[in-house]
Design a protein around this motif. Sequence first.
Motif, PDB file in Angstrom:
ATOM      1  N   TYR B  99       2.966  -9.721  -2.751  1.00  0.00           N
ATOM      2  CA  TYR B  99       1.561  -9.557  -3.097  1.00  0.00           C
ATOM      3  C   TYR B  99       0.791  -7.980  -2.130  1.00  0.00           C
ATOM      4  CZ  TYR B  99       3.710 -14.021  -3.319  1.00  0.00           C
ATOM      5  OH  TYR B  99       4.018 -15.420  -3.740  1.00  0.00           O
ATOM      6  N   GLU B 100      -0.189  -7.818  -2.986  1.00  0.00           N
ATOM      7  CA  GLU B 100      -1.433  -7.174  -2.743  1.00  0.00           C
ATOM      8  C   GLU B 100      -1.817  -6.719  -1.962  1.00  0.00           C
ATOM      9  OE1 GLU B 100       1.699  -3.500  -4.824  1.00  0.00           O
ATOM     10  OE2 GLU B 100      -1.095  -3.919  -3.559  1.00  0.00           O
ATOM     11  N   PRO B 101      -1.854  -6.487  -1.278  1.00  0.00           N
ATOM     12  CA  PRO B 101      -3.724  -6.930  -0.627  1.00  0.00           C
ATOM     13  C   PRO B 101      -4.172  -5.407  -0.770  1.00  0.00           C
ATOM     14  CG  PRO B 101      -2.542  -4.986   0.919  1.00  0.00           C
ATOM     15  CD  PRO B 101      -1.600  -5.503  -0.523  1.00  0.00           C
ATOM     16  N   LYS B 102      -6.251  -5.999  -0.452  1.00  0.00           N
ATOM     17  CA  LYS B 102      -6.884  -5.401  -1.685  1.00  0.00           C
ATOM     18  C   LYS B 102      -7.405  -3.844  -0.171  1.00  0.00           C
ATOM     19  CE  LYS B 102     -10.250  -8.983  -1.979  1.00  0.00           C
ATOM     20  NZ  LYS B 102      -9.241  -9.901  -1.840  1.00  0.00           N
ATOM     21  N   THR B 103      -7.321  -2.683  -0.893  1.00  0.00           N
ATOM     22  CA  THR B 103      -7.740  -1.501  -0.416  1.00  0.00           C
ATOM     23  C   THR B 103      -8.842  -1.999   0.583  1.00  0.00           C
ATOM     24  OG1 THR B 103      -7.435  -0.407  -2.043  1.00  0.00           O
ATOM     25  CG2 THR B 103      -7.739   1.807  -0.373  1.00  0.00           C
ATOM     26  N   ARG B 104      -9.879  -2.232   0.355  1.00  0.00           N
ATOM     27  CA  ARG B 104     -10.237  -2.214   1.545  1.00  0.00           C
ATOM     28  C   ARG B 104      -9.757  -2.860   3.083  1.00  0.00           C
ATOM     29  NH1 ARG B 104     -14.612  -6.265   3.085  1.00  0.00           N
ATOM     30  NH2 ARG B 104     -13.648  -7.509   1.389  1.00  0.00           N
ATOM     31  N   GLU B 105      -9.004  -4.025   2.482  1.00  0.00           N
ATOM     32  CA  GLU B 105      -8.289  -4.803   4.004  1.00  0.00           C
ATOM     33  C   GLU B 105      -7.231  -3.753   4.800  1.00  0.00           C
ATOM     34  OE1 GLU B 105      -8.342  -9.682   2.234  1.00  0.00           O
ATOM     35  OE2 GLU B 105      -6.453  -8.447   2.677  1.00  0.00           O
ATOM     36  N   VAL B 106      -6.745  -3.097   3.658  1.00  0.00           N
ATOM     37  CA  VAL B 106      -5.569  -2.008   4.607  1.00  0.00           C
ATOM     38  C   VAL B 106      -6.326  -1.418   5.704  1.00  0.00           C
ATOM     39  CG1 VAL B 106      -4.070  -0.770   4.031  1.00  0.00           C
ATOM     40  CG2 VAL B 106      -4.107  -2.311   3.119  1.00  0.00           C
ATOM     41  N   VAL B 107      -7.562  -0.990   4.701  1.00  0.00           N
ATOM     42  CA  VAL B 107      -8.230   0.088   5.875  1.00  0.00           C
ATOM     43  C   VAL B 107      -8.890  -0.528   6.824  1.00  0.00           C
ATOM     44  CG1 VAL B 107     -10.944   1.591   5.447  1.00  0.00           C
ATOM     45  CG2 VAL B 107      -9.050   2.013   3.783  1.00  0.00           C
ATOM     46  N   ILE B 108      -9.277  -1.426   6.603  1.00  0.00           N
ATOM     47  CA  ILE B 108      -9.879  -2.020   7.999  1.00  0.00           C
ATOM     48  C   ILE B 108      -9.051  -2.350   9.247  1.00  0.00           C
ATOM     49  CG2 ILE B 108     -10.841  -4.121   8.855  1.00  0.00           C
ATOM     50  CD1 ILE B 108     -12.517  -4.267   6.874  1.00  0.00           C
ATOM     51  N   ALA B 109      -7.232  -2.997   8.264  1.00  0.00           N
ATOM     52  CA  ALA B 109      -6.805  -3.457   9.205  1.00  0.00           C
ATOM     53  C   ALA B 109      -6.253  -1.581   9.780  1.00  0.00           C
ATOM     54  CB  ALA B 109      -5.522  -3.968   8.377  1.00  0.00           C
ATOM     55  N   ILE B 110      -6.380  -1.147   9.449  1.00  0.00           N
ATOM     56  CA  ILE B 110      -5.464   0.400  10.199  1.00  0.00           C
ATOM     57  C   ILE B 110      -6.329   0.916  11.208  1.00  0.00           C
ATOM     58  CG2 ILE B 110      -5.111   3.211   9.795  1.00  0.00           C
ATOM     59  CD1 ILE B 110      -3.855   2.601   7.130  1.00  0.00           C
ATOM     60  N   GLY B 111      -8.252   0.645  10.452  1.00  0.00           N
ATOM     61  CA  GLY B 111      -9.070   1.364  11.898  1.00  0.00           C
ATOM     62  C   GLY B 111      -8.802   0.664  13.292  1.00  0.00           C
ATOM     63  N   VAL B 112      -8.626  -1.078  13.023  1.00  0.00           N
ATOM     64  CA  VAL B 112      -8.603  -1.685  13.881  1.00  0.00           C
ATOM     65  C   VAL B 112      -7.605  -1.154  14.543  1.00  0.00           C
ATOM     66  CG1 VAL B 112      -8.515  -4.109  15.242  1.00  0.00           C
ATOM     67  CG2 VAL B 112     -10.240  -3.770  13.235  1.00  0.00           C
ATOM     68  N   GLY B 113      -6.553  -1.244  13.730  1.00  0.00           N
ATOM     69  CA  GLY B 113      -5.276  -0.624  14.528  1.00  0.00           C
ATOM     70  C   GLY B 113      -5.312   0.538  16.052  1.00  0.00           C
ATOM     71  N   MET B 114      -6.162   1.461  15.000  1.00  0.00           N
ATOM     72  CA  MET B 114      -5.857   2.863  15.778  1.00  0.00           C
ATOM     73  C   MET B 114      -6.940   2.250  16.859  1.00  0.00           C
ATOM     74  SD  MET B 114      -4.101   4.976  14.715  1.00  0.00           S
ATOM     75  CE  MET B 114      -3.217   4.070  14.046  1.00  0.00           C
ATOM     76  N   VAL B 115      -8.189   1.615  16.827  1.00  0.00           N
ATOM     77  CA  VAL B 115      -8.657   1.765  17.711  1.00  0.00           C
ATOM     78  C   VAL B 115      -8.595   0.407  19.504  1.00  0.00           C
ATOM     79  CG1 VAL B 115     -10.954   0.592  18.438  1.00  0.00           C
ATOM     80  CG2 VAL B 115     -11.527   1.705  16.082  1.00  0.00           C
ATOM     81  N   LEU B 116      -7.751  -0.317  18.397  1.00  0.00           N
ATOM     82  CA  LEU B 116      -7.463  -0.862  19.737  1.00  0.00           C
ATOM     83  C   LEU B 116      -5.564   0.046  20.510  1.00  0.00           C
ATOM     84  CD1 LEU B 116      -6.845  -3.105  21.363  1.00  0.00           C
ATOM     85  CD2 LEU B 116      -5.411  -3.634  19.561  1.00  0.00           C
ATOM     86  N   LEU B 117      -4.809   0.739  19.663  1.00  0.00           N
ATOM     87  CA  LEU B 117      -3.967   2.201  19.890  1.00  0.00           C
ATOM     88  C   LEU B 117      -4.842   2.481  21.360  1.00  0.00           C
ATOM     89  CD1 LEU B 117      -1.290   2.688  19.963  1.00  0.00           C
ATOM     90  CD2 LEU B 117      -1.037   4.333  18.512  1.00  0.00           C
TER      91      LEU B 117
END
Lengths: 427, 181, 108
Positions: B99-117
């Motif tokens: 199942y492909e996630p939407k691009t917008r979701e992937v960008v938000i996920a990576i952003g949140v991850g980077m900020v948290l890291l």
Amino acid sequence: MRALLFPQWDGLWVVLAWNALLVGVFVGIVSVVGMMSIWAERKLAGHMQSRLGPNRVGPVGLLQSLADGLKLMLKEDLIPQGADRLLFRLAPYLSFIPPFVALIVLPFGPQFVYESRLSVGLFWILAILSVEIMGVILAGWASNNKWSIYGAMREACQMVSYEIPLGLSIIVAVAAAGTLNLVELGHLQSGGLHTWLIFRNPFVFMAFFVYFVASLASNKRAPFDLPESESELVAGFHTEYSGMRFAFFFFAEYTAVFVVSAIQVALFLGGWNDPFGLLGQWYRHAAAAPRGMEIFWINVVAAAIFSAKTTLIVFVQMWLRWTLPRPRIDQVLYACVKVLLPMSCVLLLGGVLWEYFVPSRLGAPWFNYQPWNVYQWWKLAPGSLLTQGLLSLIGLGVVLWLTAAMLHAAITGRGLQKRLTDPEPLG
Amino acid sequence: MNFLALTTSTADWSAAAGVTLFYLFAALSVVSALSVAVSKNIVRAAVGLLMSLLGVAGLYFLLHAEFLAAVQLVVYAGGTLILIVFGIMLTSKSPFSHYEPKTREVVIAIGVGMVLLAAIVGAILSGPFAVVGVETEGYPITQLGQALLGDYLVPFELASVLLLAVMIGAAYLAKSRRRES
Amino acid sequence: MEIYLHHYLIVAAALFVCGLCTILVKRNAIGILLGVELILNAANVNLVAFNHFSHGGTLAAPRLDGQIFALFVIVLAAAEAAVALAIFLNFYNNFSTIDVERANNLKG
């Protein structure tokens, strides 16, 4: 060992060279065990089915495994079309690495252990053999073949279920011994036949047989070899594997058989000790003033005894394979959950209560007490002396009876050389 | 590191071996965890998780927690992961569907991850954590057993009751209902 | 060169963030479960690292509280994975898909 034999050499490069040598020894062990096991299996199968096994290549067919290895190396490396390439390649390694790594704690002798400081040695072997299940599942899944997936799922069910009686029966013996370290277990059993853990109390005696059956299922060995049942599923989970990848699975299986038999020997059957306690006494004299070469020879004799006992257990496993029929998967799981699991729970309860109520001799024989001093034992721990004596007599009787039966068959049957080389089968 | 100088003393190279092993196991864990997040095939994600668990078990060995490492291998790698792979096999229509996630979701996920890291690593590096390990000869198993049945007896018993409840609940939930409703 | 506590903490933080991204990105319910397992592992690494680096016991009798905590976390993670898979199997039986985007019966 290195500090004993070569005390004047030290430093990074010496350690690296020594470890490379030991890794070479382990690779040699794995290869020789694999080759000899395959030869022994085929010869045993032949003789139990009233035919000769391989007898063309080499003296008694001994070089047959070399010829097989050459053939497997020259075969075409085939990956099925719809298969997941990465997982297909990964599965043989995931299946081969755990038994190979489990060799590092096997006590071939008091100093012939690669890593003796691991305080959880026995549990480590159990743990690393659980990773092998994943290799089997991946092999079945990545082959894109429904027979492989059936084999893999049956295998995972069976291996995971049988780990419970396996672990519980190990705990019964460990409760009697008091340590998980395999080298210490070997020292604990160095006083003679009656100090072996299998004769320590009747619950450990029965736990040995529960462990034996559970280890057969855990290795996918007959009669529990449904995952690779030759008459049902072509070859089960490794149907699509050919050439060296298939050889990896074969090596993994025979190394796992060797490792599991070695655990039985190290835990229950006295490890590297002989039944009279002579090696233990020799080691005690030598350990007072250790000289490199004397300790080395003690270890060589110990390794020979250990390998001989392990080979005996492997022989019994192969004997069972060609004798018993194969149960269905639901019968296999019935045997696990409704027979072996309650039995091992009862044995655990009994074994722990026995250790609590019956006083016994603690410590290593020859170092902490004299194992052949019956009067002292009788004064301090009569219950355990009686049990150990009775059980050792029973065990000795069984071994003598088996030896006598085999000798009788050899003497009254045809001569050994004639039987091995005569092309006419027994009428 | 000056490797030639290490040939003289035993202690130095064993510390160097410890450092190398740490980076090896840490790289295995983190790269496999990344492959879990990135891969689209669920079976490859499960294999990535297996590699990550093996790396974490190696880290436990380096921290002298040998029993815990063995428990991690038996329970996590040899139990929970097998369960997960069984679940994957039972719930996948074809082995390679994803199942492909939407691009917008992937960008938000990576952003949140980077900020948290960044936040966590900043907090770690500015805290008093640059300490050397306290010297131990290893943690004896007998002490672990005595602690489990001594100080931590109540959690131990509660955990066994919980496992019983989980077994009953999971068996009931996963039972196939043959009644027509 | 030594390995300090913050090395282990950074590794645990990286595992945590990977697990979090997995939970946020995956649409397969079992993928979300994989992310949860990664997060639990990260917490375990933290616990065991803190236990090793500052356990407050003596040389001969070190304290093991962090390891026991991590042991219980492993046990509970296994239990939770079992229940989660049972729920996913139920979901698959009812909706014939394991896509969490389709679990929107209560939406709106």
